[in-house]
Write a protein that holds these residues in place. Structure first.
Motif, mmCIF file in Angstrom:
data_model
loop_
_atom_site.group_PDB
_atom_site.id
_atom_site.type_symbol
_atom_site.label_atom_id
_atom_site.label_comp_id
_atom_site.label_asym_id
_atom_site.label_seq_id
_atom_site.Cartn_x
_atom_site.Cartn_y
_atom_site.Cartn_z
ATOM 1 N N LYS A 197 0.848 -1.192 0.000
ATOM 2 C CA LYS A 197 0.000 0.000 0.000
ATOM 3 C C LYS A 197 0.881 1.238 0.000
ATOM 4 O O LYS A 197 1.960 1.260 0.582
ATOM 5 N N ARG A 198 0.392 2.292 -0.670
ATOM 6 C CA ARG A 198 1.173 3.520 -0.815
ATOM 7 C C ARG A 198 0.397 4.699 -0.230
ATOM 8 O O ARG A 198 -0.762 4.906 -0.585
ATOM 9 N N ILE A 199 1.080 5.445 0.640
ATOM 10 C CA ILE A 199 0.470 6.607 1.277
ATOM 11 C C ILE A 199 1.212 7.857 0.820
ATOM 12 O O ILE A 199 2.426 7.969 1.016
ATOM 13 N N LEU A 200 0.487 8.783 0.220
ATOM 14 C CA LEU A 200 1.062 10.083 -0.102
ATOM 15 C C LEU A 200 0.924 10.949 1.142
ATOM 16 O O LEU A 200 -0.180 11.163 1.632
ATOM 17 N N VAL A 201 2.063 11.402 1.668
ATOM 18 C CA VAL A 201 2.064 12.273 2.835
ATOM 19 C C VAL A 201 2.519 13.654 2.386
ATOM 20 O O VAL A 201 3.659 13.832 1.962
ATOM 21 N N ALA A 202 1.608 14.599 2.467
ATOM 22 C CA ALA A 202 1.881 15.981 2.069
ATOM 23 C C ALA A 202 1.954 16.814 3.342
ATOM 24 O O ALA A 202 0.936 17.044 4.000
ATOM 25 N N ASP A 203 3.162 17.223 3.690
ATOM 26 C CA ASP A 203 3.334 17.977 4.929
ATOM 27 C C ASP A 203 4.749 18.536 4.976
ATOM 28 O O ASP A 203 5.571 18.256 4.101
ATOM 29 N N VAL A 204 5.030 19.286 6.029
ATOM 30 C CA VAL A 204 6.394 19.745 6.267
ATOM 31 C C VAL A 204 7.244 18.512 6.574
ATOM 32 O O VAL A 204 6.714 17.438 6.875
ATOM 33 N N ARG A 205 8.545 18.660 6.494
ATOM 34 C CA ARG A 205 9.448 17.506 6.663
ATOM 35 C C ARG A 205 9.200 16.740 7.967
ATOM 36 O O ARG A 205 9.216 15.514 7.968
ATOM 37 N N ASP A 206 8.998 17.445 9.061
ATOM 38 C CA ASP A 206 8.780 16.761 10.338
ATOM 39 C C ASP A 206 7.488 15.944 10.324
ATOM 40 O O ASP A 206 7.419 14.872 10.924
ATOM 41 N N GLY A 207 6.463 16.438 9.639
ATOM 42 C CA GLY A 207 5.218 15.688 9.529
ATOM 43 C C GLY A 207 5.385 14.414 8.723
ATOM 44 O O GLY A 207 4.839 13.368 9.074
ATOM 45 N N VAL A 208 6.153 14.500 7.646
ATOM 46 C CA VAL A 208 6.438 13.308 6.836
ATOM 47 C C VAL A 208 7.208 12.293 7.684
ATOM 48 O O VAL A 208 6.895 11.102 7.679
ATOM 49 N N LYS A 209 8.185 12.779 8.461
ATOM 50 C CA LYS A 209 8.960 11.882 9.327
ATOM 51 C C LYS A 209 8.065 11.227 10.380
ATOM 52 O O LYS A 209 8.243 10.056 10.708
ATOM 53 N N THR A 210 7.118 11.982 10.902
ATOM 54 C CA THR A 210 6.177 11.421 11.875
ATOM 55 C C THR A 210 5.415 10.263 11.258
ATOM 56 O O THR A 210 5.291 9.194 11.857
#
Length: 140
Positions: free
Chosen positions: A5-18
């Motif tokens: 499964k693939r999740i597109l995470v659109a956020d600031v870098r720290d949000g992507v890391k979370t």
């Protein structure tokens, strides 16, 4: 099965890391920090879109509107979330939750508040469960 499964995470870098930390190896995270890149990445068969309120100078609603306006993307679950402390009152956060759902998002998760209430580990576990439920229900 969910590992693909693939999740597109659109956020600031720290949000992507979370999100990378929360989801672990249960799915592939495709992170982006800009609206234009997010729009192009949406064409890559993603199973879930997760967007933070601080994405690309607060353009979460722009991405949500674009994703829900496109018939080929409309059925992809879209989850909005907040991970960082911000000077937003409770009524503003409630308004954002209402607006997200009204625009077609499946949920608005205030991860920052969950961490304050339950601690980081329990909040992350709750968030992971929400994400996994969305991935399971969005059979491709």
């Amino acid at each position: 099965m969910l590992a693909t499964k693939r999740i597109l995470v659109a956020d600031v870098r720290d949000g992507v890391k979370t999100l990378e930390s929360v989801i672990g190896t249960s799915a592939k995270i495709i992170g982006t920090n800009t609206l234009n890149e997010a729009i192009s990445l949406l064409k890559n068969d993603v199973d879930l879109i997760v967007c933070g309120i601080h994405f690309d100078e607060s353009r979460m609603f722009d991405l949500l509107r674009i994703a829900k306006a496109d018939p080929s993307l409309r059925d992809i679950p879209f989850l909005c979330f907040r991970d960082m402390n911000s000077a937003l009152t409770l009524s503003i956060l409630e308004g954002m939750q209402i607006a997200c759902k009204a625009m077609g998002a499946v949920e608005f998760v205030d991860l920052f508040n969950l961490k304050s209430q339950f601690g980081i580990q329990q909040a992350d576990e709750q968030f992971q469960q929400i994400l996994m439920n969305l991935l399971t229900s969005s059979a491709s």
